[in-house]
Design an enzyme around this catalytic site. Structure first.
Site, mmCIF file in Angstrom:
data_model
loop_
_atom_site.group_PDB
_atom_site.id
_atom_site.type_symbol
_atom_site.label_atom_id
_atom_site.label_comp_id
_atom_site.label_asym_id
_atom_site.label_seq_id
_atom_site.Cartn_x
_atom_site.Cartn_y
_atom_site.Cartn_z
ATOM 1 N N ASN A 9 42.170 32.144 34.936
ATOM 2 C CA ASN A 9 40.810 32.669 35.075
ATOM 3 C C ASN A 9 40.638 33.772 34.031
ATOM 4 O OD1 ASN A 9 38.423 33.841 35.854
ATOM 5 N ND2 ASN A 9 39.181 34.614 37.827
ATOM 6 N N LYS A 11 38.076 35.339 33.216
ATOM 7 C CA LYS A 11 37.022 36.310 33.568
ATOM 8 C C LYS A 11 36.122 36.553 32.347
ATOM 9 C CE LYS A 11 39.984 37.998 37.174
ATOM 10 N NZ LYS A 11 40.396 39.065 38.062
ATOM 11 N N HIS A 98 35.078 33.664 44.010
ATOM 12 C CA HIS A 98 36.040 34.694 43.605
ATOM 13 C C HIS A 98 35.613 36.040 44.204
ATOM 14 C CE1 HIS A 98 38.281 37.501 41.139
ATOM 15 N NE2 HIS A 98 39.115 36.503 40.898
ATOM 16 N N GLU A 100 35.403 38.877 43.020
ATOM 17 C CA GLU A 100 34.488 39.659 42.171
ATOM 18 C C GLU A 100 33.050 39.158 42.320
ATOM 19 O OE1 GLU A 100 36.778 39.135 38.592
ATOM 20 O OE2 GLU A 100 38.366 40.352 39.485
ATOM 21 N N GLU A 170 43.656 34.997 47.432
ATOM 22 C CA GLU A 170 43.757 36.133 46.516
ATOM 23 C C GLU A 170 43.493 37.430 47.275
ATOM 24 O OE1 GLU A 170 43.120 34.751 42.204
ATOM 25 O OE2 GLU A 170 41.174 35.313 43.005
ATOM 26 N N GLY A 176 44.405 42.360 39.724
ATOM 27 C CA GLY A 176 44.291 43.255 38.585
ATOM 28 C C GLY A 176 44.890 44.633 38.826
ATOM 29 N N SER A 216 47.780 39.501 40.457
ATOM 30 C CA SER A 216 48.882 40.068 39.670
ATOM 31 C C SER A 216 50.099 39.150 39.582
ATOM 32 C CB SER A 216 49.278 41.444 40.200
ATOM 33 O OG SER A 216 48.178 42.331 40.118
HETATM 34 P P1 PGA Z 1 44.940 38.974 38.211
HETATM 35 O O1 PGA Z 1 43.616 38.215 38.682
HETATM 36 O O2 PGA Z 1 45.976 37.900 37.957
HETATM 37 O O3 PGA Z 1 44.547 39.696 36.944
HETATM 38 O O4 PGA Z 1 45.341 39.880 39.302
HETATM 39 C C1 PGA Z 1 43.658 37.093 39.513
HETATM 40 C C2 PGA Z 1 42.266 36.615 39.782
HETATM 41 O O5 PGA Z 1 41.385 37.457 39.973
HETATM 42 O O6 PGA Z 1 42.004 35.402 39.808
#
Ligand code: PGA
Length: 253
Positions: A9, A11, A98, A100, A170, A176, A216
């Protein structure tokens, strides 16, 4: 056998040249170091779809996905992208819900049902995200919280429809932040999710659904997380922007 999937992803990262370079590097590395049992999905920003699709054309096991789609089929919705458009640009997957999107764009469980319907109607595999915020984890109600997300968004679908959905767990506190769920915490939640799906759709159906871990995930923790029986792969954010790290995660199975 459930599909093993590693999805990147991106983003909102990468101008055109960076997207092309990243994709070419991943394609070349996977050519030299093939991982035949793992389905790889690249989910770049919309504007990269065409360019990435050209670079992965003919490469086995690398697929294209969107990061979101509209809950509507078409019409006067300025700035939106439909599932049908994604499919017409070569996408086979789409990330839905997601955290976000849920947090910054106020996407609700009911809206995510509509997005999932659009994806399925256009033969896209939804990568449906669920996961709890830190305060819910700390209160100990995280399993109920995640089960409720799935019940509200997905329990109106048929057995045949749910089989075509991939779930991504997640935990928001791990996205992140550099703070990963332990492999045990991931397994515990993935097993709870599978059991919850089995309660509604039967265990034969639940056993076919791939459940990915995200938050992460890095080359140095992927192997342990992916070794757990109910973890079928990963949804990778930050580490999917570095070709070497992403390919090393793919090789962690
Ligand atoms: P990250 O994000 O691996 O940077 O923690 C995962 C995601 O949001 O899909």
């Amino acid at each position: 056998m459930r599909k093993k999937i590693v999805a990147g992803n991106w983003k909102m990262n990468g101008v055109q040249e960076e997207g092309q370079k990243l994709t070419s590097e991943i394609v070349n590395m996977l050519r030299d170091e093939p991982q035949k049992d793992v389905t790889v999905v690249l989910n770049p920003p919309y504007v990269h779809l065409h360019g990435v699709n050209k670079l992965i054309a003919g490469v086995k096991n690398i697929h294209l996905g969107g990061q979101n789609c509209s809950d509507k089929a078409s019409g006067a919705f300025t700035g939106e992208i439909s599932a049908e458009m994604l499919a017409s640009f070569g996408a086979e997957y789409v990330i839905i819900g997601h955290s976000e999107r849920r947090e910054y764009f106020r996407e609700t469980n009911a809206l995510l049902t509509e997005k999932t319907k659009q994806a399925l109607a256009n033969k896209l595999t939804p990568i449906f995200c669920c996961g709890e915020p830190l305060e819910i984890r700390e209160s100990g109600t995280h399993e109920d919280y995640v089960k409720n997300q799935l019940t509200e968004s997905l329990f109106g679908f048929s057995e045949n429809e749910i089989k075509n959905i991939v779930i991504a767990y997640e935990p928001i506190w791990a996205i992140g932040t550099g703070k990963t769920a332990s492999a045990e915490q991931a397994q515990e939640m993935h097993a709870a999710i599978r059991q919850h799906l089995a309660g509604k759709f039967g265990s034969a159906v639940a056993d076919e659904i791939s459940i990915l871990y995200g938050g992460s995930c890095k080359p140095d923790n992927a192997r342990e997380i992916f070794s757990k029986p109910d973890v079928d792969g990963g949804l990778i954010g930050g580490a999917s922007l570095k070709s070497r790290d992403f390919v090393d995660i793919i090789k962690s199975f």
